[in-house]
Scaffold this active site. Structure first.
Site, PDB file in Angstrom:
ATOM      1  N   LYS A 173     -16.698 -49.900 -26.460  1.00  0.00           N
ATOM      2  CA  LYS A 173     -16.560 -50.111 -25.006  1.00  0.00           C
ATOM      3  C   LYS A 173     -17.918 -50.502 -24.417  1.00  0.00           C
ATOM      4  O   LYS A 173     -18.857 -49.726 -24.463  1.00  0.00           O
ATOM      5  CB  LYS A 173     -16.050 -48.829 -24.342  1.00  0.00           C
ATOM      6  N   THR A 204     -15.709 -43.946 -11.194  1.00  0.00           N
ATOM      7  CA  THR A 204     -15.225 -44.301 -12.531  1.00  0.00           C
ATOM      8  C   THR A 204     -14.991 -43.067 -13.406  1.00  0.00           C
ATOM      9  O   THR A 204     -14.961 -43.183 -14.628  1.00  0.00           O
ATOM     10  CB  THR A 204     -16.250 -45.200 -13.248  1.00  0.00           C
ATOM     11  N   GLY A 206     -13.282 -40.709 -15.629  1.00  0.00           N
ATOM     12  CA  GLY A 206     -12.030 -40.752 -16.393  1.00  0.00           C
ATOM     13  C   GLY A 206     -11.706 -42.073 -17.061  1.00  0.00           C
ATOM     14  O   GLY A 206     -10.634 -42.199 -17.672  1.00  0.00           O
ATOM     15  N   THR A 207     -12.609 -43.046 -17.012  1.00  0.00           N
ATOM     16  CA  THR A 207     -12.287 -44.379 -17.579  1.00  0.00           C
ATOM     17  C   THR A 207     -11.948 -44.295 -19.076  1.00  0.00           C
ATOM     18  O   THR A 207     -10.956 -44.875 -19.514  1.00  0.00           O
ATOM     19  CB  THR A 207     -13.459 -45.369 -17.401  1.00  0.00           C
ATOM     20  N   GLY A 208     -12.801 -43.586 -19.832  1.00  0.00           N
ATOM     21  CA  GLY A 208     -12.622 -43.563 -21.287  1.00  0.00           C
ATOM     22  C   GLY A 208     -11.335 -42.853 -21.687  1.00  0.00           C
ATOM     23  O   GLY A 208     -10.604 -43.314 -22.574  1.00  0.00           O
ATOM     24  N   CYS A 209     -11.046 -41.722 -21.034  1.00  0.00           N
ATOM     25  CA  CYS A 209      -9.820 -40.967 -21.347  1.00  0.00           C
ATOM     26  C   CYS A 209      -8.589 -41.822 -21.031  1.00  0.00           C
ATOM     27  O   CYS A 209      -7.605 -41.845 -21.784  1.00  0.00           O
ATOM     28  CB  CYS A 209      -9.754 -39.691 -20.505  1.00  0.00           C
TER      29      CYS A 209
HETATM   30  N1  LIG Z   1     -17.341 -50.978 -13.424  1.00  0.00           N
HETATM   31  C1  LIG Z   1     -16.398 -51.354 -14.299  1.00  0.00           C
HETATM   32  N2  LIG Z   1     -15.572 -52.395 -14.017  1.00  0.00           N
HETATM   33  C2  LIG Z   1     -14.609 -52.778 -14.892  1.00  0.00           C
HETATM   34  N3  LIG Z   1     -14.401 -52.189 -16.086  1.00  0.00           N
HETATM   35  C3  LIG Z   1     -15.198 -51.154 -16.443  1.00  0.00           C
HETATM   36  C4  LIG Z   1     -16.225 -50.671 -15.570  1.00  0.00           C
HETATM   37  N4  LIG Z   1     -16.832 -49.594 -16.176  1.00  0.00           N
HETATM   38  C5  LIG Z   1     -16.195 -49.419 -17.359  1.00  0.00           C
HETATM   39  N5  LIG Z   1     -15.231 -50.365 -17.539  1.00  0.00           N
HETATM   40  C6  LIG Z   1     -14.278 -50.456 -18.669  1.00  0.00           C
HETATM   41  O1  LIG Z   1     -13.625 -49.185 -18.735  1.00  0.00           O
HETATM   42  C7  LIG Z   1     -13.312 -48.849 -20.086  1.00  0.00           C
HETATM   43  C8  LIG Z   1     -13.956 -47.519 -20.427  1.00  0.00           C
HETATM   44  O2  LIG Z   1     -15.320 -47.771 -20.734  1.00  0.00           O
HETATM   45  P1  LIG Z   1     -16.539 -46.799 -20.488  1.00  0.00           P
HETATM   46  O3  LIG Z   1     -16.649 -46.503 -19.022  1.00  0.00           O
HETATM   47  O4  LIG Z   1     -17.704 -47.441 -21.160  1.00  0.00           O
HETATM   48  O5  LIG Z   1     -16.048 -45.505 -21.273  1.00  0.00           O
HETATM   49  P2  LIG Z   1     -16.478 -43.983 -21.137  1.00  0.00           P
HETATM   50  O6  LIG Z   1     -15.692 -43.411 -19.994  1.00  0.00           O
HETATM   51  O7  LIG Z   1     -16.107 -43.411 -22.460  1.00  0.00           O
HETATM   52  O8  LIG Z   1     -17.954 -43.972 -20.871  1.00  0.00           O
HETATM   53  C9  LIG Z   1     -13.811 -50.052 -20.910  1.00  0.00           C
HETATM   54  O9  LIG Z   1     -12.728 -50.954 -21.079  1.00  0.00           O
HETATM   55  C10 LIG Z   1     -14.909 -50.639 -20.042  1.00  0.00           C
HETATM   56  O10 LIG Z   1     -15.179 -51.997 -20.340  1.00  0.00           O
HETATM   57  C1  LIG Z   2     -12.496 -32.456 -20.201  1.00  0.00           C
HETATM   58  C2  LIG Z   2     -13.156 -33.782 -20.204  1.00  0.00           C
HETATM   59  N1  LIG Z   2     -12.882 -34.673 -21.185  1.00  0.00           N
HETATM   60  C3  LIG Z   2     -13.477 -35.886 -21.199  1.00  0.00           C
HETATM   61  C4  LIG Z   2     -14.392 -36.234 -20.220  1.00  0.00           C
HETATM   62  C5  LIG Z   2     -15.060 -37.595 -20.279  1.00  0.00           C
HETATM   63  O1  LIG Z   2     -14.598 -38.402 -19.246  1.00  0.00           O
HETATM   64  P1  LIG Z   2     -14.651 -39.997 -19.216  1.00  0.00           P
HETATM   65  O2  LIG Z   2     -13.255 -40.483 -19.391  1.00  0.00           O
HETATM   66  O3  LIG Z   2     -15.189 -40.312 -17.876  1.00  0.00           O
HETATM   67  O4  LIG Z   2     -15.558 -40.483 -20.318  1.00  0.00           O
HETATM   68  C6  LIG Z   2     -14.660 -35.297 -19.194  1.00  0.00           C
HETATM   69  N2  LIG Z   2     -15.528 -35.587 -18.205  1.00  0.00           N
HETATM   70  N3  LIG Z   2     -14.032 -34.080 -19.218  1.00  0.00           N
END
Ligand SMILES: Nc1ncnc2c1ncn2[C@@H]1O[C@H](COP(=O)(O)OP(=O)(O)O)[C@@H](O)[C@H]1O
Ligand SMILES: Cc1ncc(COP(=O)(O)O)c(N)n1
Length: 261
Positions: A173, A204, A206-209
């Site tokens: 990602k 943002t 919760g994006t990864g989950c």
């Molecule tokens: N500001 C943003 N605008 C659009 N897409 C985003 C943005 N930030 C993250 N993403 C996308 O959201 C998804 C989760 O990525 P990321 O935020 O890097 O994960 P995590 O929550 O694990 O740090 C990926 O598809 C990433 O490209």
């Molecule tokens: C319980 C729990 N699990 C996972 C995440 C990561 O969150 P994110 O989706 O932003 O990377 C979090 N903040 N809390």
């Protein structure tokens, strides 16, 4: 029958990430969501104020209750907290006949640790080999492989380093880079770049989950990995565009964006 998807993850009391994000995503994508809780966090828009792991036997018991009676078409893992839990969950998903999406959660958006440093080796040697798709962010890639991604050109090298640990597919990602939000999906042979416009939105949480749960939902419906990831990317991009302020810090993405007119 409705596809059934299981999340094995931590609870986020603020409702934006973790189990809560996973179940909301599953509802939005039309599958039946179920949960195995690994840890409880006291968490809000400002950070993680406390975290408590569940005993390994409580995690195993929840997993068996769900899988042995209800059955699952896909599993997603998130926060696993400790080496003991990582190893138990790796063993459980290896013994389940369903695709597994492994989000190797390391730290929260605020920099609070969600995985003990002593668990990294178990993630590398036990959990990643059990993954159908692993979805590390750039910090997790650096922690697990030592590869630092500074631009889109580094994504392929990062993917190669994660694939060495044995997941079938890896989705790196690139959300933390500047410019378009570009992710790279590969199994070492096929390669897909998923590109979306960056939304200039600080909410943002919760994006990864959300992305990992959306992939698991697609797999449970019978989509291929590239199809499931493409649909999941579209869903998370809309959720990020709709992210909203809540509390005094970083608000959540909008899991319900497709329900709004
Ligand atoms: N500001 C943003 N605008 C659009 N897409 C985003 C943005 N930030 C993250 N993403 C996308 O959201 C998804 C989760 O990525 P990321 O935020 O890097 O994960 P995590 O929550 O694990 O740090 C990926 O598809 C990433 O490209
Ligand atoms: C319980 C729990 N699990 C996972 C995440 C990561 O969150 P994110 O989706 O932003 O990377 C979090 N903040 N809390």
């Amino acid at each position: 029958m409705i596809p059934r998807v299981l999340t094995v993850a931590g609870s986020d009391s603020g409702g934006g990430a973790g189990i809560q994000a996973d179940l909301k995503t599953m509802l939005a994508l039309g599958v039946h969501g179920m949960s195995v809780i690994t840890a409880v966090t006291a968490q809000n828009s400002l950070g993680v104020q406390g975290a408590w792991e569940l005993p390994v036997r409580a995690v195993r018991a929840q997993y068996r209750s769900v899988v042995d009676d209800i059955g699952v078409q896909a599993v997603k893992t998130g926060m696993l907290a400790s080496a003991e839990l990582v190893e138990a969950v790796a063993e459980l998903i290896s013994g389940t006949d369903a695709p597994a999406v492994v989000d190797p959660v390391g730290v929260s958006k605020h920099g609070d640790p969600l995985l003990a440093a002593s668990a990294l080796d178990s993630v590398r040697t036990k959990l990643l080999p059990a993954a159908t798709v692993a979805t590390p962010n750039l910090d997790e890639v650096a922690q697990l492989t030592g590869v630092r991604v500074e631009s889109e050109d580094d994504l392929r090298r990062a993917a190669g380093a994660v694939l060495e640990f044995g997941p079938r597919w890896v989705l790196i990602k690139g959300g933390h880079l500047a410019g378009d939000a570009v992710d790279l999906l590969t199994d070492g042979a096929a390669e897909y770049r998923l590109r979306a416009p960056r939304h200039d939105n600080r909410h943002t949480h919760g994006t990864g989950c959300t992305l990992a749960s959306a992939i698991a939902s697609g797999l449970a419906k019978g989509l291929s990995v590239p199809e499931a990831v493409t649909e999941a990317k579209e869903y998370v991009t809309g959720a990020i565009a709709g992210g909203f302020a809540l509390g005094a810090g970083i608000g959540p993405v909008d899991h319900g964006w497709r329900f709004r007119s």
